[in-house]
Design an enzyme around this catalytic site. Structure first.
Site, short mmCIF file in Angstrom:
data_model
loop_
_atom_site.label_atom_id
_atom_site.label_comp_id
_atom_site.label_asym_id
_atom_site.label_seq_id
_atom_site.Cartn_x
_atom_site.Cartn_y
_atom_site.Cartn_z
CB ALA A 112 -0.96 0.00 1.17
CB ALA A 113 4.02 2.39 1.45
N GLY A 115 0.49 5.15 -0.43
CA GLY A 115 -0.92 5.31 -0.05
C GLY A 115 -1.83 5.89 -1.12
N GLY A 116 -1.34 5.96 -2.37
CA GLY A 116 -2.18 6.50 -3.45
C GLY A 116 -3.49 5.73 -3.57
NE ARG A 140 7.64 1.65 -0.21
CZ ARG A 140 7.48 2.57 -1.15
NH1 ARG A 140 8.37 3.52 -1.29
NH2 ARG A 140 6.43 2.55 -1.94
CG ASP A 179 -0.31 -0.89 -6.94
OD1 ASP A 179 -0.28 -1.17 -8.15
OD2 ASP A 179 0.08 0.21 -6.49
CB CYS A 232 3.49 0.97 -12.65
SG CYS A 232 4.99 0.74 -11.72
N1 SAM Z 1 -0.10 0.91 -3.88
C1 SAM Z 1 0.88 1.96 -3.67
C2 SAM Z 1 0.25 3.28 -4.05
O1 SAM Z 1 -0.73 3.31 -4.81
O2 SAM Z 1 0.73 4.30 -3.54
C3 SAM Z 1 2.16 1.68 -4.45
C4 SAM Z 1 2.72 0.33 -4.15
S1 SAM Z 1 4.23 -0.03 -4.92
C5 SAM Z 1 3.79 -0.32 -6.54
C6 SAM Z 1 4.56 -1.63 -4.31
C7 SAM Z 1 4.79 -1.71 -2.81
O3 SAM Z 1 5.07 -3.09 -2.50
C8 SAM Z 1 5.96 -0.92 -2.31
O4 SAM Z 1 5.54 -0.05 -1.28
C9 SAM Z 1 6.95 -1.95 -1.76
O5 SAM Z 1 7.61 -1.52 -0.61
C10 SAM Z 1 6.05 -3.13 -1.46
N2 SAM Z 1 6.76 -4.42 -1.51
C11 SAM Z 1 8.04 -4.68 -1.88
N3 SAM Z 1 8.31 -5.99 -1.74
C12 SAM Z 1 7.21 -6.59 -1.28
C13 SAM Z 1 6.87 -7.91 -0.93
N4 SAM Z 1 7.74 -8.90 -1.05
N5 SAM Z 1 5.64 -8.15 -0.47
C14 SAM Z 1 4.74 -7.16 -0.35
N6 SAM Z 1 5.00 -5.88 -0.68
C15 SAM Z 1 6.21 -5.59 -1.12
#
Ligand code: SAM
Length: 456
Positions: A112-113, A115-116, A140, A179, A232
């Site tokens: 989620a981070a 947070g968008g 994060r 996401d 993305c």
């Molecule tokens: N959904 C967020 C938004 O809209 O602001 C963006 C999320 S970003 C695409 C993917 C997120 O997955 C990152 O915050 C990252 O730290 C986290 N992430 C990285 N490795 C991960 C893992 N193994 N399991 C779950 N989350 C993970």
């Protein structure tokens, strides 16, 4: 400018129509659009509302990129700076999820981070639904808490756990949003360094990690619940091939979503499941891929809240309850729980959810942080100032001009004469920014030190 990786260019031929290929490649050198999503619950005067984003009721493109830090309402959560394609999530909720299972649902945003998507989902759910926003990376997850507090919807809990831990919350969620962390091809324009970090090996690693995340958390989704999966990135490996993998390993059903042709979004279909592709040469936004499907296995199960042992949230003393309720515009909507002396407010029924969540995952922000009680009086937390249901009569409002609002946000001197004695709610253009306490001729700026604006 760093060149696009040549294997990326080659592989893109698999996902872009031949006639559009040159336009697709050229789009990476074009200026990126700037967009924001307004907070429907913050009644302030919007600083800018220009061209609408067609698939999102609160989404707007801006003609240029302002210095967001210098806009006080940004710090009060009046809008979120978000890339336009991602805002398509709204269509999945409005067309697919809400008509089928309503809004009184539990949603897990697993990655989620910052947070968008969480703040967007929180807006869509309102006070009926519960959102659990999870981020596995600790620093994060703190940014996520800050953004959730600013947004002020009070329907969101934040957790900091590995997706595996959610498998223990069996069938708890009606919607799971993944996401996923990805190879980031859609960010080549926004973050040119992503071009350097790209490799075919990394694409494969990302695809494997995405499958692991999905598999680890799958049990958390209730039968009949909805999975939203997004990245993305453009390649098929992290997108359609992962849909195919899901359909091979789990029982899922398609969800109907209609597109308006002028949106220029591309629909693809894998094993009967639709997905939506956003290409920067076709739309004003970055590269994005999203799909929604429904977990089969029979009828949707109606759950009763299961009792959890003693629980970690204590009930406030009876004579504290009236004091707590005084702070809310709709006092009947809330229940309260105390953990480590901090009082949290939950929409009715959600305290039991918080207990169940706290028993299985690392719940770092359980509900609206209300503050601490001292001799039946509340010392309010910053989050309460930003909450959309803060009572309009509990604290005198001090409306500041722009210069003073920025001084307040910097924790610089804002004078004292204009404030009422005791507590004040600091407001700029109708949007709350925080509290300030006046004691005689001294003022205590209660804006959190860690959030203050450092450079003007
Ligand atoms: N959904 C967020 C938004 O809209 O602001 C963006 C999320 S970003 C695409 C993917 C997120 O997955 C990152 O915050 C990252 O730290 C986290 N992430 C990285 N490795 C991960 C893992 N193994 N399991 C779950 N989350 C993970």
């Amino acid at each position: 400018m760093i060149q696009l990786p040549s294997q990326f260019k080659e592989r893109s031929r698999e996902v872009v129509a031949p006639a559009e290929y040159d336009a697709f490649i050229s789009s990476f050198d074009m200026e990126q659009p700037v967009s924001v999503r307004m907070n429907p619950y913050k009644k302030g005067e919007a600083p800018f509302c220009q061209e609408r984003i067609p698939w999102c009721s609160e989404g707007y493109y801006l003609s240029s990129r302002p210095s967001f830090t210098l806009l006080p309402v940004f710090h009060g959560g009046a809008f979120y700076v978000q890339e336009a394609s991602s805002m398509f999530l709204e269509q999945l909720f409005l067309q697919g999820i809400f008509p089928a299972i309503g809004k009184d649902i539990r949603v897990l945003d697993l990655c989620a981070a910052p947070g968008g998507k969480s703040t967007h989902i929180a807006s869509l759910l309102g006070k009926e639904g519960l959102l659990v926003a999870n981020e596995v990376i600790k620093p994060r997850s703190k940014i996520l808490v800050e953004n959730v507090q600013k947004w002020g919807t009070a329907n969101t809990m934040v957790t900091n756990s590995d997706p595996r831990a959610f498998g223990n919350l069996c069938h708890f969620f009606d919607v799971m949003v993944v996401d996923a962390p990805c190879s980031g091809e859609g960010m080549f324009r926004k973050e040119p360094l992503a071009r350097e970090e790209w490799s075919e090996d990394n694409v494969s690693l990302c695809a494997q990690r995405q499958r692991r995340i999905l598999a680890d958390a799958w049990d958390a989704l209730a039968p009949g619940g909805f999975l939203i999966y997004s990245t993305c990135t453009f390649n098929r490996e992290e997108n359609e091939e992962n849909i195919a993998w899901i359909t091979r390993n789990y029982e899922v059903e398609p969800v109907e979503i209609s597109l308006v042709s002028e949106w220029n979004v591309v629909r693809t279909e894998t094993e009967g499941i639709s997905a939506f592709r956003f290409f920067p040469h076709r739309i004003k936004g970055e590269g994005f891929f999203v799909t929604v499907m429904r977990k089969s296995s029979g009828e949707r199960v109606e759950r009763k809240n299961r009792a959890v042992g003693k629980g970690v949230f204590l009930s406030p003393a009876k004579n504290d309850m009236q004091e707590l309720k005084n702070w809310f515009g709709h006092p009947g909507d809330w229940e309260f729980g105390v953990r480590n002396q901090e009082v949290y407010a939950f929409y009715n029924g959600r305290k039991a959810d918080a207990e169940q969540i706290a028993a299985k995952v690392n719940l770092i922000y359980p509900g609206l942080d209300v503050g601490q009680l001292f001799h039946n009086k509340l010392k309010p937390a910053h989050a309460l100032a930003l909450c959309n249901d803060l009572s309009s009569s509990v604290v005198p409002v001090a409306s500041l001009d722009e210069a003073d609002a920025l001084n307040y946000l910097r924790k610089a001197d804002v004078g004292c004469e204009k404030f009422a004695l005791s507590l004040n709610l600091i407001v700029y253009r109708g949007v709350s920014l925080g509290f300030l306490k006046r004691i005689g001729n001294r003022c205590n700026n209660m804006y959190p030190k860690e959030y203050r604006i450092l450079n003007l």
